[in-house]
Scaffold this motif. Structure first.
Motif, PDB file in Angstrom:
ATOM      1  N   ALA A 344       0.657  -1.355  -0.091  1.00  0.00           N
ATOM      2  CA  ALA A 344      -0.054  -0.012   0.086  1.00  0.00           C
ATOM      3  C   ALA A 344       0.688   1.183  -0.158  1.00  0.00           C
ATOM      4  CB  ALA A 344      -0.871   0.056   1.139  1.00  0.00           C
ATOM      5  N   ILE A 345       1.553   1.570  -1.034  1.00  0.00           N
ATOM      6  CA  ILE A 345       2.224   2.659  -1.357  1.00  0.00           C
ATOM      7  C   ILE A 345       2.071   3.194  -2.899  1.00  0.00           C
ATOM      8  CG2 ILE A 345       4.358   2.318   0.255  1.00  0.00           C
ATOM      9  CD1 ILE A 345       4.666   1.818  -3.342  1.00  0.00           C
ATOM     10  N   PHE A 346       2.553   4.349  -3.124  1.00  0.00           N
ATOM     11  CA  PHE A 346       2.254   5.068  -4.251  1.00  0.00           C
ATOM     12  C   PHE A 346       3.480   5.603  -5.083  1.00  0.00           C
ATOM     13  CE2 PHE A 346      -0.980   5.564  -1.269  1.00  0.00           C
ATOM     14  CZ  PHE A 346      -2.184   5.411  -2.115  1.00  0.00           C
ATOM     15  N   PRO A 347       3.504   5.416  -6.235  1.00  0.00           N
ATOM     16  CA  PRO A 347       4.691   5.982  -7.033  1.00  0.00           C
ATOM     17  C   PRO A 347       4.941   7.409  -7.077  1.00  0.00           C
ATOM     18  CG  PRO A 347       3.028   5.316  -8.473  1.00  0.00           C
ATOM     19  CD  PRO A 347       2.506   5.104  -7.092  1.00  0.00           C
ATOM     20  N   SER A 348       6.221   7.856  -7.018  1.00  0.00           N
ATOM     21  CA  SER A 348       6.458   9.225  -7.022  1.00  0.00           C
ATOM     22  C   SER A 348       6.748   9.601  -8.463  1.00  0.00           C
ATOM     23  CB  SER A 348       7.648   9.642  -6.234  1.00  0.00           C
ATOM     24  OG  SER A 348       9.065   8.776  -6.708  1.00  0.00           O
ATOM     25  N   THR A 349       6.609   8.747  -9.459  1.00  0.00           N
ATOM     26  CA  THR A 349       6.892   9.177 -10.903  1.00  0.00           C
ATOM     27  C   THR A 349       5.671  10.140 -11.566  1.00  0.00           C
ATOM     28  OG1 THR A 349       6.625   6.771 -11.466  1.00  0.00           O
ATOM     29  CG2 THR A 349       8.628   7.553 -11.485  1.00  0.00           C
ATOM     30  N   ALA A 350       6.064  11.027 -12.527  1.00  0.00           N
ATOM     31  CA  ALA A 350       5.122  11.616 -12.733  1.00  0.00           C
ATOM     32  C   ALA A 350       4.057  10.923 -13.708  1.00  0.00           C
ATOM     33  CB  ALA A 350       5.674  12.866 -13.699  1.00  0.00           C
ATOM     34  N   GLY A 351       2.717  11.161 -13.652  1.00  0.00           N
ATOM     35  CA  GLY A 351       1.822  10.476 -14.472  1.00  0.00           C
ATOM     36  C   GLY A 351       1.572   8.943 -14.073  1.00  0.00           C
ATOM     37  N   SER A 352       2.566   8.505 -13.232  1.00  0.00           N
ATOM     38  CA  SER A 352       1.917   7.073 -12.650  1.00  0.00           C
ATOM     39  C   SER A 352       0.656   7.083 -11.944  1.00  0.00           C
ATOM     40  CB  SER A 352       3.071   6.474 -11.797  1.00  0.00           C
ATOM     41  OG  SER A 352       4.227   6.239 -12.488  1.00  0.00           O
ATOM     42  N   LEU A 353       0.210   8.093 -11.322  1.00  0.00           N
ATOM     43  CA  LEU A 353      -1.051   8.329 -10.369  1.00  0.00           C
ATOM     44  C   LEU A 353      -2.246   8.136 -11.368  1.00  0.00           C
ATOM     45  CD1 LEU A 353       0.169  10.490  -7.633  1.00  0.00           C
ATOM     46  CD2 LEU A 353      -0.078   8.058  -7.638  1.00  0.00           C
ATOM     47  N   ASP A 354      -2.194   8.466 -12.656  1.00  0.00           N
ATOM     48  CA  ASP A 354      -3.128   8.561 -13.727  1.00  0.00           C
ATOM     49  C   ASP A 354      -3.421   7.070 -13.967  1.00  0.00           C
ATOM     50  OD1 ASP A 354      -3.447  11.109 -13.712  1.00  0.00           O
ATOM     51  OD2 ASP A 354      -2.006  11.680 -14.991  1.00  0.00           O
ATOM     52  N   ASP A 355      -2.674   5.921 -13.736  1.00  0.00           N
ATOM     53  CA  ASP A 355      -2.854   4.514 -14.053  1.00  0.00           C
ATOM     54  C   ASP A 355      -4.211   4.186 -13.447  1.00  0.00           C
ATOM     55  OD1 ASP A 355      -1.189   2.186 -14.971  1.00  0.00           O
ATOM     56  OD2 ASP A 355      -2.608   1.583 -13.309  1.00  0.00           O
ATOM     57  N   PRO A 356      -5.112   3.321 -14.474  1.00  0.00           N
ATOM     58  CA  PRO A 356      -6.428   3.035 -14.078  1.00  0.00           C
ATOM     59  C   PRO A 356      -6.239   2.197 -12.448  1.00  0.00           C
ATOM     60  CG  PRO A 356      -5.928   2.266 -16.347  1.00  0.00           C
ATOM     61  CD  PRO A 356      -4.684   2.875 -15.778  1.00  0.00           C
ATOM     62  N   TYR A 357      -5.069   1.596 -12.038  1.00  0.00           N
ATOM     63  CA  TYR A 357      -5.070   1.116 -10.867  1.00  0.00           C
ATOM     64  C   TYR A 357      -5.195   2.059  -9.518  1.00  0.00           C
ATOM     65  CZ  TYR A 357      -2.744  -1.703  -6.939  1.00  0.00           C
ATOM     66  OH  TYR A 357      -2.636  -2.098  -5.705  1.00  0.00           O
ATOM     67  N   PHE A 358      -4.832   3.436 -10.001  1.00  0.00           N
ATOM     68  CA  PHE A 358      -5.095   4.600  -9.174  1.00  0.00           C
ATOM     69  C   PHE A 358      -6.407   5.496  -9.463  1.00  0.00           C
ATOM     70  CE2 PHE A 358      -0.614   3.650  -8.968  1.00  0.00           C
ATOM     71  CZ  PHE A 358      -0.526   3.416  -7.708  1.00  0.00           C
TER      72      PHE A 358
END
Length: 429
Positions: A344-358
Motif C-alpha cells: 500500500a504505497i504510491f509511485p513518485s513518478t510523474a503520470g503514474s497516479l493516472d494509471d487505472p490502478y489509481f
C-alpha cells in the motif's frame, strides 16, 4: 511489512553524524556527475524490506544485472531498529553503501557532510520524471541540490462520520476541506452535542502548521519560523476547539491507536486512516462503516502532506555511474508501479497516479481509499522540514500542550518551541 502512512511518519528518525564525518556540502568527494560506463560492483541498502519483499528485489536486481552485464549488485537489508545509528556509523567509518534507502531527514546530515550526491548536478535530466513535490522533498534548506531519488510515497485521506455531521445539522456530503471550514464545523458540532462529540482527537503537528500556510523555516535553513502571526493564529484556533471540547480532551496524550478507538466509538467525528481501518469498521462498527465518508486532508494551501522515501547515492562511491543508474532503475515508473501493486504505497513518478490502478473503482474498500489518496498526492508536499528531528517534534508538542491547557499563551508557546528547536538545530552541526 505493510508500509502505511503511519509507518512512514514514524520512520522519520533524526541523527547527528560524528564530527569526523562532517564536511561542507555535496562537494565532499566522489565524481561530480554520473557520466561514464555503467559497470562494477555496487552495494544497495534497504530499510527493513527483505522479510516481505525478497522476491521483488531479487527480481529487480537480476533484471538490472541482465541489462548491464558488467554490474553486480550486492543487496543489504538493515532492520528498522537502529537504522539511523547504522547509517551514522557507516558514514563515520567510510563504509556507506553506494545506494542507500533514506527518508528526507536521514539524507540531510549526509548531504551536509558531503556524502550525498547532488542529483541536480550529477544527473539533472532525471528530475522531470518525478512529481515536483516528490523531487523537492530531498532538498535541504540553505542548499541548492537534490540529494536522493524520490521512491515510494504515502498519504492518508481523512475519514469522517456522516451520521454525526447530519445529527449536528451539518451537510454530510460537504465535509470541511480548509482549516477555516474545520474550525467552524467543529465548534458547531460540539455545541449541538453539548461537548459529547469532538471533531478531532489530535493536537496540531508541524504538518498542520505547514498545511495552514505557516512558514516553517527561514530560506537559509538556519532557524525555524512557525511562531509568526499565522502560526499563533492556528494555535489560538486549536485552543478555542479545546476549550469547547471540539478537540478531544485526551488529545494531549493521544496516539494513533487511541484516536482510532475514539473514532470507532463515535466520540470523534474525523480521523485519518487507511484501507485496513475500513475493514475494521466493517467488522467492529458496521453502523459507522455504513456512514463513513472519505475526504482529503484538511489544508488551506491546496496541497496535502506526503510522506516519502528515497534512494540516495553515496557521493564518494567509486562506481557513481552504476550507482546512479541503479537508483534510477529502482525508482523509475515501471518498477515503482510494480512495487505499488504489492504493497500500500504510491509511485513518485510523474503520470503514474493516472494509471487505472489509481483511478478506477472496483467496489473494494482498499481501492476506494487508494483512489482518494492517489488523487491528493499529485500535487502533495512534504511539509515536515528535513531538519525537523524527533526531539523537535517532542518540543513542539510539549509547548502546544501548555498553550491548550492555558499555562501559557499560544504566542509564548510557539516562541518557546522555536527557541528549543533552534537550539537543537545548532546542535546538529
Amino acid at each position: 511489512m505493510r508500509i502505511s502512512r503511519r509507518a512512514l511518519a514514524a520512520a522519520a528518525v533524526c541523527f547527528v553524524l560524528p564530527l569526523s564525518a562532517c564536511g561542507s556540502g555535496s562537494d565532499g568527494g566522489g565524481p561530480a556527475d554520473a557520466s561514464g560506463k555503467v559497470e562494477g560492483d555496487i552495494t544497495f541498502q534497504t530499510w527493513n524490506l527483505r522479510a516481505n519483499f525478497k522476491p521483488y528485489f531479487e527480481g529487480v536486481i537480476a533484471d538490472f544485472e541482465k541489462e548491464y552485464p558488467g554490474i553486480h549488485v550486492k543487496w543489504i537489508d538493515q532492520p528498522a531498529e537502529g537504522y539511523a545509528d547504522k547509517i551514522s556509523a557507516d558514514a563515520a567509518g567510510g563504509t556507506l553503501p553506494d545506494v542507500v534507502n533514506v527518508s528526507p531527514d536521514l539524507v540531510a546530515p549526509l548531504a551536509k557532510a558531503g556524502l550525498a550526491l547532488d542529483l541536480d548536478k550529477a544527473a539533472p535530466t532525471y528530475g522531470k520524471e518525478y512529481l515536483e513535490g516528490a523531487w523537492a522533498s530531498h532538498r535541504i534548506p540553505g542548499t541548492t541540490g537534490t540529494y536522493a531519488f524520490p521512491w515510494y510515497l504515502n498519504t492518508g485521506p481523512l475519514f469522517y462520520n456522516k451520521s454525526l455531521f447530519e445529527e449536528a445539522g451539518l451537510d454530510p456530503d460537504q465535509p470541511p476541506r480548509t482549516y477555516g471550514e474545520l474550525f467552524t464545523d467543529a465548534l458547531e458540532l460540539a455545541k449541538r452535542t453539548d461537548g459529547e462529540v469532538a471533531t478531532l482527537a489530535n493536537v496540531p503537528t508541524i504538518e498542520d502548521f505547514g498545511r495552514y500556510g505557516v512558514p516553517l523555516m527561514n530560506d537559509q535553513g538556519t532557524a525555524f519560523a512557525f511562531d509568526d502571526d499565522k502560526g499563533v493564529e492556528l494555535l489560538t484556533k486549536y485552543k478555542e476547539l479545546y476549550d469547547a471540547k471540539a478537540l478531544d480532551p485526551q488529545a494531549l496524550t493521544a496516539t494513533p491507536e487511541s484516536s482510532g478507538k475514539k473514532f470507532l466509538t463515535g466520540a470523534v467525528a474525523m480521523n485519518p486512516g487507511s484501507a485496513l481501518d475500513l475493514g475494521n469498521f466493517k467488522k467492529q462498527a458496521p453502523n459507522l462503516y455504513r456512514n463513513i465518508g472519505i475526504t482529503d486532508q484538511i489544508t488551506s494551501t491546496g496541497h496535502v502532506n506526503m510522506y516519502v522515501m528515497g534512494l540516495m547515492v553515496n557521493a564518494r562511491s567509486e562506481r557513481t555511474p552504476a550507482a546512479v543508474a541503479f537508483a534510477h532503475y529502482v525508482t523509475d515508473a515501471e518498477h515503482q508501479m510494480s512495487f505499488a501493486k504489492q504493497v500500500a504505497i504510491f509511485p513518485s513518478t510523474a503520470g503514474s497516479l493516472d494509471d487505472p490502478y489509481f483511478t478506477e473503482e472496483d467496489g473494494t474498500d482498499e481501492t476506494r481509499v487508494r483512489i482518494a489518496a492517489a488523487k491528493s498526492l499529485k500535487n502533495a508536499v512534504n511539509y515536515t522540514p528535513v531538519l525537523f528531528s524527533e526531539q523537535m517534534k517532542t518540543a513542539l508538542r510539549n509547548e502546544v500542550a501548555k498553550a491548550l491547557q492555558g499555562r501559557q499563551s499560544p504566542k509564548e508557546a510557539l516562541d518557546n518551541a522555536v527557541k528549543a528547536c533552534d537550539t537543537l538545530l545548532r546542535q546538529q552541526g
